[in-house]
Motif scaffolding. Structure first.
Motif, mmCIF file in Angstrom:
data_model
loop_
_atom_site.group_PDB
_atom_site.id
_atom_site.type_symbol
_atom_site.label_atom_id
_atom_site.label_comp_id
_atom_site.label_asym_id
_atom_site.label_seq_id
_atom_site.Cartn_x
_atom_site.Cartn_y
_atom_site.Cartn_z
ATOM 1 N N LYS A 3 0.851 -1.182 0.000
ATOM 2 C CA LYS A 3 0.000 0.000 0.000
ATOM 3 C C LYS A 3 0.889 1.235 0.000
ATOM 4 O O LYS A 3 1.089 1.860 1.034
ATOM 5 C CB LYS A 3 -0.918 -0.001 1.218
ATOM 6 N N LYS A 4 1.473 1.565 -1.147
ATOM 7 C CA LYS A 4 2.339 2.737 -1.246
ATOM 8 C C LYS A 4 1.571 3.946 -0.735
ATOM 9 O O LYS A 4 0.449 4.211 -1.159
ATOM 10 C CB LYS A 4 2.796 2.952 -2.681
ATOM 11 N N THR A 5 2.191 4.656 0.176
ATOM 12 C CA THR A 5 1.504 5.718 0.900
ATOM 13 C C THR A 5 2.180 7.060 0.696
ATOM 14 O O THR A 5 3.410 7.159 0.722
ATOM 15 C CB THR A 5 1.484 5.373 2.402
ATOM 16 N N LEU A 25 5.314 3.516 9.362
ATOM 17 C CA LEU A 25 5.178 2.990 7.997
ATOM 18 C C LEU A 25 6.514 2.378 7.559
ATOM 19 O O LEU A 25 6.541 1.269 7.002
ATOM 20 C CB LEU A 25 4.745 4.099 7.035
ATOM 21 N N THR A 32 6.821 4.523 1.205
ATOM 22 C CA THR A 32 6.234 5.791 1.614
ATOM 23 C C THR A 32 6.952 6.950 0.943
ATOM 24 O O THR A 32 8.177 6.965 0.843
ATOM 25 C CB THR A 32 6.325 5.949 3.151
ATOM 26 N N ILE A 57 0.198 5.335 -6.063
ATOM 27 C CA ILE A 57 -0.155 5.655 -4.685
ATOM 28 C C ILE A 57 -1.451 4.933 -4.345
ATOM 29 O O ILE A 57 -2.463 5.098 -5.022
ATOM 30 C CB ILE A 57 -0.348 7.182 -4.486
ATOM 31 N N ASP A 58 -1.402 4.099 -3.328
ATOM 32 C CA ASP A 58 -2.604 3.415 -2.848
ATOM 33 C C ASP A 58 -3.344 4.297 -1.849
ATOM 34 O O ASP A 58 -4.559 4.415 -1.900
ATOM 35 C CB ASP A 58 -2.244 2.090 -2.171
ATOM 36 N N THR A 59 -2.582 4.890 -0.919
ATOM 37 C CA THR A 59 -3.167 5.617 0.198
ATOM 38 C C THR A 59 -2.515 6.981 0.353
ATOM 39 O O THR A 59 -1.292 7.093 0.315
ATOM 40 C CB THR A 59 -2.967 4.820 1.506
ATOM 41 N N THR A 61 -2.420 9.751 3.320
ATOM 42 C CA THR A 61 -2.807 9.998 4.700
ATOM 43 C C THR A 61 -2.547 11.474 5.000
ATOM 44 O O THR A 61 -1.447 11.972 4.790
ATOM 45 C CB THR A 61 -2.099 9.039 5.688
ATOM 46 N N PRO A 81 -5.448 7.761 -5.968
ATOM 47 C CA PRO A 81 -5.243 6.790 -4.888
ATOM 48 C C PRO A 81 -6.505 5.957 -4.695
ATOM 49 O O PRO A 81 -7.595 6.354 -5.126
ATOM 50 C CB PRO A 81 -4.992 7.679 -3.666
ATOM 51 N N THR A 111 -4.176 6.893 11.238
ATOM 52 C CA THR A 111 -3.193 6.006 10.621
ATOM 53 C C THR A 111 -2.427 5.210 11.672
ATOM 54 O O THR A 111 -2.195 4.010 11.492
ATOM 55 C CB THR A 111 -2.220 6.823 9.748
ATOM 56 N N TYR A 120 -4.366 -1.520 8.594
ATOM 57 C CA TYR A 120 -3.903 -0.588 7.580
ATOM 58 C C TYR A 120 -4.038 -1.207 6.201
ATOM 59 O O TYR A 120 -4.446 -0.623 5.267
ATOM 60 C CB TYR A 120 -2.456 -0.155 7.828
#
Length: 120
Positions: A3-5, A25, A32, A57-59, A61, A81, A111, A120
């Motif tokens: 989950k690339k953040t 993370l 990240t 980008i998955d997430t 925050t 995302p 988070t 997460y």
């Protein structure tokens, strides 16, 4: 699944929740990237100051209050995302609506708690 953040509102200040989140993370080996007001590095993650065209980008925050979010609306939507996490104090109904209209999941959560409870 990875989950690339993107941490938006990143800070080198160890007392900031964004900083703590970046460390957690990294400790979980979650890829990240970060954007903040000042360049710096946290847990090996470079903090950028510009809206770079990050890919996959998955997430996202958020650690920016609603008044500071507006300049990032189009940018975040352009990253496509899967979800945007609104940490405590960042809740923004206007942005919730825009994200949902663009097929992006809105999650009002912390988070740090999501990470500590394996959600997460």
């Amino acid at each position: 699944m990875e989950k690339k953040t993107l941490v938006l509102g990143a800070s080198t200040n160890r007392n900031r929740y964004a900083n703590i989140a970046m460390n957690r993370l990294a400790s979980r080996n979650i890829q990240t990237v970060a954007i903040g007001l000042r360049k710096g590095e946290v847990a090996g993650i470079q903090i950028e100051t510009e809206k770079l065209p990050f890919e996959d980008i998955d997430t996202v925050t958020l650690y920016l209050g609603p008044p500071r979010q507006e300049e990032y609306y189009d940018y975040i939507i352009s990253l496509h995302p899967n979800r945007v996490i609104f940490n405590p104090g960042t809740e923004n109904p206007e942005f919730f609506r825009l994200l949902k209209e663009n097929g992006i999941e809105v999650e009002v959560a912390c988070t740090l708690i999501l990470l500590s409870t394996d959600q997460y």
